[in-house]
Scaffold this motif. Sequence first.
Motif, short mmCIF file in Angstrom:
data_model
loop_
_atom_site.label_atom_id
_atom_site.label_comp_id
_atom_site.label_asym_id
_atom_site.label_seq_id
_atom_site.Cartn_x
_atom_site.Cartn_y
_atom_site.Cartn_z
N ASN A 385 -11.99 6.94 -10.16
CA ASN A 385 -11.55 5.58 -9.88
C ASN A 385 -12.64 4.60 -9.51
O ASN A 385 -13.28 4.61 -8.37
CB ASN A 385 -10.57 5.37 -8.70
N LYS A 386 -12.98 3.81 -10.44
CA LYS A 386 -14.08 2.88 -10.28
C LYS A 386 -13.84 1.71 -8.90
O LYS A 386 -14.62 0.99 -8.50
CB LYS A 386 -14.61 2.31 -11.35
N LYS A 387 -12.42 1.47 -8.79
CA LYS A 387 -12.19 0.34 -7.94
C LYS A 387 -12.17 0.79 -6.48
O LYS A 387 -12.39 0.14 -5.61
CB LYS A 387 -10.69 -0.02 -8.03
N LEU A 388 -12.14 2.20 -6.29
CA LEU A 388 -12.25 2.61 -4.89
C LEU A 388 -13.30 3.52 -4.52
O LEU A 388 -13.85 4.14 -5.45
CB LEU A 388 -10.94 3.65 -4.75
N ARG A 389 -14.07 3.11 -3.46
CA ARG A 389 -15.25 4.02 -2.94
C ARG A 389 -14.69 4.58 -1.62
O ARG A 389 -14.62 3.71 -0.58
CB ARG A 389 -16.46 3.05 -2.64
N ASP A 390 -14.31 5.65 -1.42
CA ASP A 390 -13.42 6.32 -0.52
C ASP A 390 -14.32 6.64 0.68
O ASP A 390 -15.59 6.77 0.47
CB ASP A 390 -12.54 7.42 -1.02
N CYS A 391 -13.76 6.85 1.77
CA CYS A 391 -14.48 7.59 2.90
C CYS A 391 -14.20 8.82 3.07
O CYS A 391 -13.22 9.52 2.47
CB CYS A 391 -14.22 6.76 4.18
N LYS A 392 -14.83 9.60 4.10
CA LYS A 392 -14.62 11.19 4.27
C LYS A 392 -13.46 11.18 5.16
O LYS A 392 -12.68 12.46 4.87
CB LYS A 392 -15.84 11.69 4.87
N ILE A 393 -13.13 10.48 6.20
CA ILE A 393 -12.06 10.77 6.99
C ILE A 393 -10.75 9.90 6.52
O ILE A 393 -11.16 8.77 6.32
CB ILE A 393 -12.51 10.39 8.37
N HIS A 394 -9.65 10.42 6.94
CA HIS A 394 -8.45 9.59 6.51
C HIS A 394 -7.57 9.62 7.78
O HIS A 394 -7.75 10.28 8.57
CB HIS A 394 -7.58 10.13 5.39
N PHE A 395 -6.85 8.30 7.74
CA PHE A 395 -6.00 8.20 9.00
C PHE A 395 -4.92 9.32 9.42
O PHE A 395 -4.40 9.41 10.35
CB PHE A 395 -5.13 6.84 8.91
N ASN A 396 -4.52 9.91 8.25
CA ASN A 396 -3.47 10.76 8.45
C ASN A 396 -4.26 12.39 8.67
O ASN A 396 -3.59 13.18 8.32
CB ASN A 396 -2.47 10.98 7.13
#
Length: 633
Positions: A385-396
């Motif tokens: 997904n070129k639109k998203l640069r995700d992070c390592k930790i998520h809220f859930n």
Amino acid sequence: MAEPNYNEDSIRSLDWKEHIRLRPGMYIGKLGDGSAQDDGIYVLLKEIVDNSIDEFVMGSGRTIEITVSDQKVNVRDYGRGIPLGKVIDCVSKINTGGKYDSKAFQKSVGLNGVGTKAVNALSTNFVVQSYRDNKTKKVEFSKGEIVLDNAIIDTTQRNGTAITFYPDETIFRNYHYIPDFVESMIWNYVFLNAGLTINFNGQKYFSERGLYDLLHKHADVESVRYPIIHLVGSDIEIAMTHGQQYGEDYHSFVNGQHTTQGGTHQAAFREAVVKTIREFYKKEYDASDIRSSIIAAISVRVQEPVFESQTKTKLGSQNMGPDGPSVRTFINDFVKKELDDYLHKHSDVADALLKRILQSERERKDIAGIKKLANDRAKKASLHNKKLRDCKIHFNSTHDKRYETTLFITEGDSASGSITKSRDVDCQAVFSLKGKPLNCYELTKKVVYENEEFNLLQHALNIEDGLDGLHYNNIVIATDADVDGMHIRLLMMTFFLQFFPDLVRAGHVYILQTPLFRVRNKKETIYCYSDDERKKAIEKLGNKPEITRFKGLGEISPDEFGLFIGKDIRLDPVILKDQTIKNLLEYYMGKNTPDRQQHIIRNLRIEKDEVSEDEIKAEPVVDDEAENNLDVA
């Protein structure tokens, strides 16, 4: 490898105030600057008001006076007043209070004797004054230390307690109280305590019908499918109806505490409603069709409640008390009997509820095909997904930094590039829009799956089936402060309000503030977010400092951008006020109406920029006055 100098001198004991100040998050959750509803400064206010509420519950004092400015809080109740000889102990000794042996307080929230002490320790100035039997005692603290201990003197004031405090600016950086958040808290107090009057900043708040009034205030009365069902029992109160909106809207409470993250009682209620309705209509309707568009409030009283954090936003208790039934059984039995009886007695409500369920079923089946195709595409896109640069930790997750998880929604590649290079990869993600998103006002949820960008954003947030799996605590719209940027902000807010209003109601959506000016000399650089701040910076630095006005986010270097999205980040919360979503969106995003034209004409401002051309290195496009006048957030 062992500590080389590990000996008796390595061991130290912290006193109560040192421990609170060293680990404030243990006591009040996240710190914050007041831009989020669950920031610590609101927890401080709540801890003080809770004690006044307990006095009301005990039958002492039907009025509470609350005054809140940007940084000062004053609370005065007319309860019994703290015993004068114990004033100091009650606000400065952990595990000191009057609730431990009282049966009347077995279903109170604040039993551990920590709350008021935390407020004391985390305030630069904390003043407590008790009025009792024509005598009064006043004590003043700073960061938990006594600075003034007055003798007991005579008074003509009515019994009660007054507390004034200023949260510590070294702990709550750049903080200020947002009146809308405080007002929401006040309304919840009066809805949960019928007959109580709270005067907040000169305005009176009162409720006669409890949770019925809460739902009447929050629901769009014109679009509810049937009159509010109001059910009251011992230790439980419920109000519910169905509307036209997408999603589920719950207001849940335990012992007067607003459990914004739900918990066992809210889960039990959702389950009980589905079970009861299936049995009433004798048909196994899909749970999502039954709960779609529900608007409900539930309040329960639990003995010795167990919460999942000190801030008590999620109930973890499985039982109503040590000897009581399970929360699930208690709520299920109440809903099964009372809701079933209500539907049998009110056939018009039962018919309207059935029509809403059948409508939800049709809508779900109508988009089933496109939903499957869109989800398949989204799963493939998520791998690259070129639109998203995700992070390592998520809220859930259960990570300590889960509350810091943030998704920046940016316009174009230049802005997203600056944020991507300067972000915290542990808990900050970036989603890049390719241009102006679609105006989705009055469109059905089908468009969320048909529009690739909306579908990818929905999957990035993980909110297709509700907020339980939400990936980011903070969803930040980060656009330029020009006309195009303002338009994109409104289009994105329309998307969230139209299809995921729960995100806004739960306080997850924000607007990123970025500086309009940089004022600097050879020794110091000051970033300014308004013209007033620019003037103060010029006055401070003197001698004609260099002034740069930023045109857009893409022009700010990654190194500088890191300063604006770190610990000093400034966010404006998107707050949904009393007006309904339908009316709000119709006014701003619907067809061009004479009312809106007049609004624009009335609020149009042409200002002469006082900054000289030779001072400014980059010319402005437009400031953010236009959006402020819209009063959406």
